[in-house]
Scaffold this motif. Structure first.
Motif, PDB file in Angstrom:
ATOM      1  N   GLY A 110      39.691  42.024  40.623  1.00  0.00           N
ATOM      2  CA  GLY A 110      40.348  40.812  41.074  1.00  0.00           C
ATOM      3  C   GLY A 110      39.461  39.590  40.903  1.00  0.00           C
ATOM      4  N   ALA A 111      40.052  38.420  41.149  1.00  0.00           N
ATOM      5  CA  ALA A 111      39.306  37.167  41.009  1.00  0.00           C
ATOM      6  C   ALA A 111      39.611  36.249  42.178  1.00  0.00           C
ATOM      7  CB  ALA A 111      39.661  36.478  39.695  1.00  0.00           C
ATOM      8  N   VAL A 112      38.582  35.529  42.637  1.00  0.00           N
ATOM      9  CA  VAL A 112      38.751  34.445  43.590  1.00  0.00           C
ATOM     10  C   VAL A 112      38.527  33.150  42.823  1.00  0.00           C
ATOM     11  CG1 VAL A 112      38.140  33.516  45.833  1.00  0.00           C
ATOM     12  CG2 VAL A 112      37.748  35.925  45.355  1.00  0.00           C
ATOM     13  N   LEU A 113      39.546  32.297  42.822  1.00  0.00           N
ATOM     14  CA  LEU A 113      39.502  31.030  42.104  1.00  0.00           C
ATOM     15  C   LEU A 113      39.229  29.925  43.119  1.00  0.00           C
ATOM     16  CD1 LEU A 113      42.819  31.610  40.097  1.00  0.00           C
ATOM     17  CD2 LEU A 113      40.540  32.538  39.611  1.00  0.00           C
TER      18      LEU A 113
ATOM     19  N   HIS B 299      31.164  37.739  45.236  1.00  0.00           N
ATOM     20  CA  HIS B 299      30.599  38.387  44.057  1.00  0.00           C
ATOM     21  C   HIS B 299      30.141  39.809  44.385  1.00  0.00           C
ATOM     22  CE1 HIS B 299      28.623  38.414  40.124  1.00  0.00           C
ATOM     23  NE2 HIS B 299      27.576  38.952  40.707  1.00  0.00           N
ATOM     24  N   ARG B 300      29.466  39.977  45.520  1.00  0.00           N
ATOM     25  CA  ARG B 300      28.980  41.305  45.922  1.00  0.00           C
ATOM     26  C   ARG B 300      30.134  42.278  46.154  1.00  0.00           C
ATOM     27  NH1 ARG B 300      25.415  38.401  49.283  1.00  0.00           N
ATOM     28  NH2 ARG B 300      26.748  38.879  51.079  1.00  0.00           N
ATOM     29  N   ARG B 301      31.268  41.763  46.583  1.00  0.00           N
ATOM     30  CA  ARG B 301      32.417  42.622  46.854  1.00  0.00           C
ATOM     31  C   ARG B 301      33.197  42.972  45.586  1.00  0.00           C
ATOM     32  NH1 ARG B 301      34.668  41.916  52.634  1.00  0.00           N
ATOM     33  NH2 ARG B 301      32.780  41.384  53.781  1.00  0.00           N
ATOM     34  N   GLY B 302      32.728  42.489  44.452  1.00  0.00           N
ATOM     35  CA  GLY B 302      33.345  42.867  43.196  1.00  0.00           C
ATOM     36  C   GLY B 302      34.401  41.917  42.674  1.00  0.00           C
ATOM     37  N   TRP B 303      34.642  40.812  43.391  1.00  0.00           N
ATOM     38  CA  TRP B 303      35.598  39.825  42.892  1.00  0.00           C
ATOM     39  C   TRP B 303      34.946  39.010  41.774  1.00  0.00           C
ATOM     40  CZ3 TRP B 303      40.574  39.262  44.796  1.00  0.00           C
ATOM     41  CH2 TRP B 303      40.859  39.885  46.009  1.00  0.00           C
TER      42      TRP B 303
ATOM     43  N   ASP C 131      24.132  25.423  43.545  1.00  0.00           N
ATOM     44  CA  ASP C 131      22.990  26.299  43.267  1.00  0.00           C
ATOM     45  C   ASP C 131      23.350  27.769  43.453  1.00  0.00           C
ATOM     46  OD1 ASP C 131      20.402  26.982  42.550  1.00  0.00           O
ATOM     47  OD2 ASP C 131      19.631  26.803  44.604  1.00  0.00           O
ATOM     48  N   ALA C 132      24.457  28.176  42.802  1.00  0.00           N
ATOM     49  CA  ALA C 132      24.896  29.574  42.907  1.00  0.00           C
ATOM     50  C   ALA C 132      25.384  30.071  41.551  1.00  0.00           C
ATOM     51  CB  ALA C 132      25.993  29.698  43.954  1.00  0.00           C
ATOM     52  N   GLU C 133      24.681  29.679  40.500  1.00  0.00           N
ATOM     53  CA  GLU C 133      25.139  29.991  39.148  1.00  0.00           C
ATOM     54  C   GLU C 133      25.262  31.484  38.872  1.00  0.00           C
ATOM     55  OE1 GLU C 133      26.116  27.717  36.462  1.00  0.00           O
ATOM     56  OE2 GLU C 133      26.388  26.747  38.401  1.00  0.00           O
ATOM     57  N   ALA C 134      24.395  32.282  39.452  1.00  0.00           N
ATOM     58  CA  ALA C 134      24.414  33.722  39.176  1.00  0.00           C
ATOM     59  C   ALA C 134      25.688  34.378  39.672  1.00  0.00           C
ATOM     60  CB  ALA C 134      23.203  34.393  39.816  1.00  0.00           C
ATOM     61  N   GLU C 135      26.363  33.747  40.629  1.00  0.00           N
ATOM     62  CA  GLU C 135      27.572  34.331  41.199  1.00  0.00           C
ATOM     63  C   GLU C 135      28.847  33.798  40.549  1.00  0.00           C
ATOM     64  OE1 GLU C 135      24.902  33.357  43.312  1.00  0.00           O
ATOM     65  OE2 GLU C 135      24.415  35.486  43.232  1.00  0.00           O
TER      66      GLU C 135
ATOM     67  N   PRO D 176      41.848  44.759  48.457  1.00  0.00           N
ATOM     68  CA  PRO D 176      41.736  44.915  47.003  1.00  0.00           C
ATOM     69  C   PRO D 176      42.887  44.193  46.336  1.00  0.00           C
ATOM     70  CG  PRO D 176      42.592  46.927  47.979  1.00  0.00           C
ATOM     71  CD  PRO D 176      42.185  46.024  49.124  1.00  0.00           C
ATOM     72  N   PRO D 177      42.716  43.770  45.079  1.00  0.00           N
ATOM     73  CA  PRO D 177      43.817  43.123  44.358  1.00  0.00           C
ATOM     74  C   PRO D 177      45.010  44.060  44.227  1.00  0.00           C
ATOM     75  CG  PRO D 177      42.081  43.730  42.847  1.00  0.00           C
ATOM     76  CD  PRO D 177      41.534  43.932  44.227  1.00  0.00           C
ATOM     77  N   SER D 178      46.194  43.475  44.091  1.00  0.00           N
ATOM     78  CA  SER D 178      47.399  44.273  43.940  1.00  0.00           C
ATOM     79  C   SER D 178      47.304  45.152  42.711  1.00  0.00           C
ATOM     80  CB  SER D 178      48.617  43.347  43.817  1.00  0.00           C
ATOM     81  OG  SER D 178      48.737  42.527  44.950  1.00  0.00           O
ATOM     82  N   PRO D 179      47.890  46.354  42.743  1.00  0.00           N
ATOM     83  CA  PRO D 179      47.860  47.214  41.566  1.00  0.00           C
ATOM     84  C   PRO D 179      48.467  46.547  40.343  1.00  0.00           C
ATOM     85  CG  PRO D 179      48.682  48.384  43.488  1.00  0.00           C
ATOM     86  CD  PRO D 179      48.611  46.937  43.860  1.00  0.00           C
ATOM     87  N   GLN D 180      47.931  46.881  39.190  1.00  0.00           N
ATOM     88  CA  GLN D 180      48.471  46.341  37.950  1.00  0.00           C
ATOM     89  C   GLN D 180      49.917  46.741  37.784  1.00  0.00           C
ATOM     90  OE1 GLN D 180      46.948  44.350  35.712  1.00  0.00           O
ATOM     91  NE2 GLN D 180      48.886  44.197  34.653  1.00  0.00           N
ATOM     92  N   ARG D 181      50.755  45.777  37.551  1.00  0.00           N
ATOM     93  CA  ARG D 181      52.170  46.058  37.363  1.00  0.00           C
ATOM     94  C   ARG D 181      52.446  46.502  35.945  1.00  0.00           C
ATOM     95  NH1 ARG D 181      53.931  40.468  40.362  1.00  0.00           N
ATOM     96  NH2 ARG D 181      53.414  41.097  42.476  1.00  0.00           N
ATOM     97  N   ALA D 182      53.450  47.325  35.794  1.00  0.00           N
ATOM     98  CA  ALA D 182      53.820  47.801  34.452  1.00  0.00           C
ATOM     99  C   ALA D 182      54.444  46.695  33.665  1.00  0.00           C
ATOM    100  CB  ALA D 182      54.785  48.952  34.582  1.00  0.00           C
TER     101      ALA D 182
END
Length: 240
Positions: free
Chosen positions: A17-20, A111-115, A136-140, A234-240
């Motif tokens: 998933g992504a956090v925008l 970032h640590r949580r995988g988003w 000052d958080a470029e690595a994330e 967790p992000p919603s499951p990928q839809r077909a």
């Protein structure tokens, strides 16, 4: 890898998933600096626009802001000069820009949580670079998109859609975080739920009425309540 190019899958091939994140007023304390800069730019052009009205338009890109504040019958040939004046006036504040409380830690926690962490701002490239330096958080930060990357800025959905593309995820796999009605509207038009922040000066009721699924005082409050927020899921499951 170019920071503006992203892959849509983790190393094991699974979707993530992504956090925008909006930046102005959401991660960096700039909402009222922009208000003053636009007010000064209008004054230089002998246009009187109340600061209260200007503040309510912050979060839009300059393309929509000028239309919103000055109307369709304005001299549109002067738009470029007004925008440039605002940019120059705002640039005077760059050395003193500061992140909002908890902003950098929130990016790191996501970032640590995988988003995937993506910045999606109506700011132009130079302004966005100055705010990223303050964060000052470029690595994330996995990807970035700004006003120079799209034809229409917020509240149009273009920035959110481009951010999804650069994160490599679908709308149902993402959450947007912003501080204005324009952020909430842009996210909704792209099919992405929006978390609101009060740090830009909009009220909780206004953000909720616009459609924000959750509202927090600032990044620090969201960080402290992360396990109970939409970002704990967790992000919603990928839809077909």
């Amino acid at each position: 890898m170019d920071e503006r190019e992203t892959a849509g899958a983790a190393s094991d091939g699974t979707r993530v998933g992504a956090v925008l994140f909006d930046v102005d007023g959401t991660l960096v304390d700039t909402a009222f600096l922009h208000t003053v800069a636009w007010w000064q730019a209008f004054r230089q052009a002998d246009r009187t626009v109340a600061m209260a009205r200007i503040h309510r338009a912050i979060g839009m890109g300059s393309d929509h802001l000028l239309e919103h504040l000055l109307g369709p019958d304005r001299d549109k040939d002067a738009d470029g000069e007004l925008s440039s004046a605002h940019d120059a006036l705002f640039a005077a504040h760059w050395p003193n820009l500061r992140p909002l409380d908890g902003a950098d830690h929130l990016l790191r926690a996501c970032h640590r949580r995988g988003w995937r962490v993506v910045l999606a701002s109506s700011a132009k490239d130079a302004q966005l670079s100055a705010m990223r330096a303050a964060l000052d958080a470029e690595a994330e930060i996995d990807a970035v998109t700004g006003a120079d990357d799209v034809q229409s800025s917020k509240p149009a959905p273009d920035l959110v859609q481009r951010a999804l593309e650069r994160a490599g995820v679908a709308a149902h796999e993402a959450v947007f975080v912003g501080d204005t009605r324009w952020d909430v509207e842009a996210a909704a038009r792209a099919g992405v739920p929006c978390v609101g922040m009060l740090s830009g000066g909009w009220s909780r009721a206004e953000l909720e009425q616009a459609g924000a699924v959750e509202v927090y005082e600032d990044p620090a409050e969201l960080l402290g309540k992360l396990d109970a927020s939409i970002l704990s899921r967790p992000p919603s499951p990928q839809r077909a």
